[in-house]
Design a protein around this motif. Sequence first.
Motif, PDB file in Angstrom:
ATOM      1  N   ALA A   1       0.852  -1.196   0.000  1.00 24.37           N
ATOM      2  CA  ALA A   1       0.000   0.000   0.000  1.00 24.37           C
ATOM      3  C   ALA A   1       0.880   1.236   0.000  1.00 24.37           C
ATOM      4  CB  ALA A   1      -0.914   0.010   1.219  1.00 24.37           C
TER       5      ALA A   1
ATOM      6  N   GLU B   1      -2.394   8.961   6.992  1.00 24.96           N
ATOM      7  CA  GLU B   1      -3.494   8.056   7.358  1.00 24.96           C
ATOM      8  C   GLU B   1      -3.366   7.603   8.810  1.00 24.96           C
ATOM      9  OE1 GLU B   1      -6.058   7.084   5.591  1.00 24.96           O
ATOM     10  OE2 GLU B   1      -5.591   7.628   3.530  1.00 24.96           O
TER      11      GLU B   1
ATOM     12  N   GLN C   1       1.370   6.370  -6.601  1.00 26.00           N
ATOM     13  CA  GLN C   1       0.805   5.051  -6.330  1.00 26.00           C
ATOM     14  C   GLN C   1       1.349   3.974  -7.277  1.00 26.00           C
ATOM     15  OE1 GLN C   1      -3.555   4.714  -6.340  1.00 26.00           O
ATOM     16  NE2 GLN C   1      -3.350   3.222  -4.717  1.00 26.00           N
TER      17      GLN C   1
ATOM     18  N   ASP D   1      -5.651   0.046  -0.858  1.00 29.41           N
ATOM     19  CA  ASP D   1      -5.495   1.346  -0.213  1.00 29.41           C
ATOM     20  C   ASP D   1      -5.838   1.237   1.271  1.00 29.41           C
ATOM     21  OD1 ASP D   1      -4.733   2.545  -2.563  1.00 29.41           O
ATOM     22  OD2 ASP D   1      -6.734   3.313  -3.036  1.00 29.41           O
TER      23      ASP D   1
ATOM     24  N   LYS E   1      -9.806  -3.873  -6.650  1.00 26.60           N
ATOM     25  CA  LYS E   1      -8.358  -4.037  -6.605  1.00 26.60           C
ATOM     26  C   LYS E   1      -8.006  -5.513  -6.782  1.00 26.60           C
ATOM     27  CE  LYS E   1      -7.056   0.233  -5.885  1.00 26.60           C
ATOM     28  NZ  LYS E   1      -6.612   0.653  -4.558  1.00 26.60           N
TER      29      LYS E   1
ATOM     30  N   SER F   1     -14.737   4.768   1.265  1.00 29.53           N
ATOM     31  CA  SER F   1     -14.182   5.867   0.483  1.00 29.53           C
ATOM     32  C   SER F   1     -14.586   7.236   0.997  1.00 29.53           C
ATOM     33  CB  SER F   1     -14.599   5.725  -0.984  1.00 29.53           C
ATOM     34  OG  SER F   1     -15.999   5.635  -1.096  1.00 29.53           O
TER      35      SER F   1
ATOM     36  N   ASP G   1      -4.703  13.062  -4.371  1.00 30.38           N
ATOM     37  CA  ASP G   1      -4.956  11.661  -4.699  1.00 30.38           C
ATOM     38  C   ASP G   1      -3.647  10.938  -4.994  1.00 30.38           C
ATOM     39  OD1 ASP G   1      -7.230   9.674  -5.628  1.00 30.38           O
ATOM     40  OD2 ASP G   1      -5.640   9.581  -7.129  1.00 30.38           O
ATOM     41  N   ALA G   2      -3.547   9.678  -4.528  1.00 28.47           N
ATOM     42  CA  ALA G   2      -2.306   8.922  -4.696  1.00 28.47           C
ATOM     43  C   ALA G   2      -2.010   8.606  -6.155  1.00 28.47           C
ATOM     44  CB  ALA G   2      -2.377   7.623  -3.893  1.00 28.47           C
TER      45      ALA G   2
END
Length: 411
Positions: A14, A19, A73, A95, A156, A206, A221-222
């Motif tokens: 990840a 976070e 990412q 994620d 994913k 989300s 955003d990643a």
Amino acid sequence: MTVATPRYYLGLCAIARDETPFLREWVAYHYRIGFEKIYIYDNESPVPVRESVSEFYELGVCDTYTLRGEAMQNIAYNLCLRDHGHEFEWLAFFDLDEFLCLKYDTDARVLLRDYEAYSGLALQWDVFSSSGHIARPEGMVTLNYTQSLGYSYNGKCIVRPARVKMTVTAHHFLFHDGFAVNTKGEPALGAYSPVATDKACLNHYSYRSQRDFAQKLEKGDATYGANNPRRWEQFYAQAQSPVQERTDILPLAREVRSMLEAGSPAPRYDVNLCAVQGLALPELLAGMGRLLGLKQTELAEVLFALAYKSFSGNVEFLRLGIALCLNVHKTERALALARQWLARAPDENAYLACFECFLAAGDRKEAQRMGAYLAKLAKLMNNAALLERVQDLARRHGAPLEPEALGRYLI
């Protein structure tokens, strides 16, 4: 060229940026369900990820790398494949707001054993709403957010690193050979596949609370960096959308809460891929037999899953696997093993195993068909003991065979 034996069966990769409130739960949860090693790429978090998950780092479960820059990412995923892919049979890419929800098993390694013929498993999102939370509620994400907006075609992947060429997007991969499938074995075309959530899905939190969503918008955003595709309009829309209570994850989430409250996670199992691959078959069968006798079925299932690649051609191994699956009422999996046995060694014992699987599943029609065949076989072989075994299995499952139906075959 000699290919190194993977050290782990299942790992997780990840990327994380700020976070901190969610990291311990996310790592603890995936550790609980069988992820043996977790790599997190720390994308400039104000509080270093390693500090947030220090107990798991000290345990050797979690390791972190610092990664600087925007939209990192895919870079993180490809770095993990390059540097660590050889360590794993399977490697997941999730994620921090995604949790693997198991509906058929309690360990992800047991789930993945069903998909070893494929290059990846595509897990679809079950998208969760904010559940009416404005401020972040105390406690765990998996316990606080239970209102689902529905399933998605997207999600994913968990992949076989040895078969992966590269990450295409955060959602799908380019393989050297083979392809990814959903839980029903249907191929995923790019990032999408028909919705299949019978065995597992990916709970996607989300939105979380309104304040959490605001912070998500702020930090970017990643994948897309500053070009964040998220908008406030999405949050307002979900708040007014119909929802359904979804509680599949709660039993395991409560176990994780106990783990976190204890403050010192104990190792899940004293078993790893290398150790299992070093076992001779008699040792493995004896170990599984002891675990079944002690009613430690979850650990026995893990042991079977880890050893499957090495011993799936052995009839005694398959026989014990069938007994294990029937013991935990996973009749579909038991029948698949029985049919595998039948394909490798077609004899009356393999047919008896199929017969018992039909009985255990409550499939009277198929049980009657198979029982009648075995009765015919017993007559041809002049084998009264075989017929008695058929009748005994039927009685034990409360489904005695109908004599008139058998009679049609006994000619």
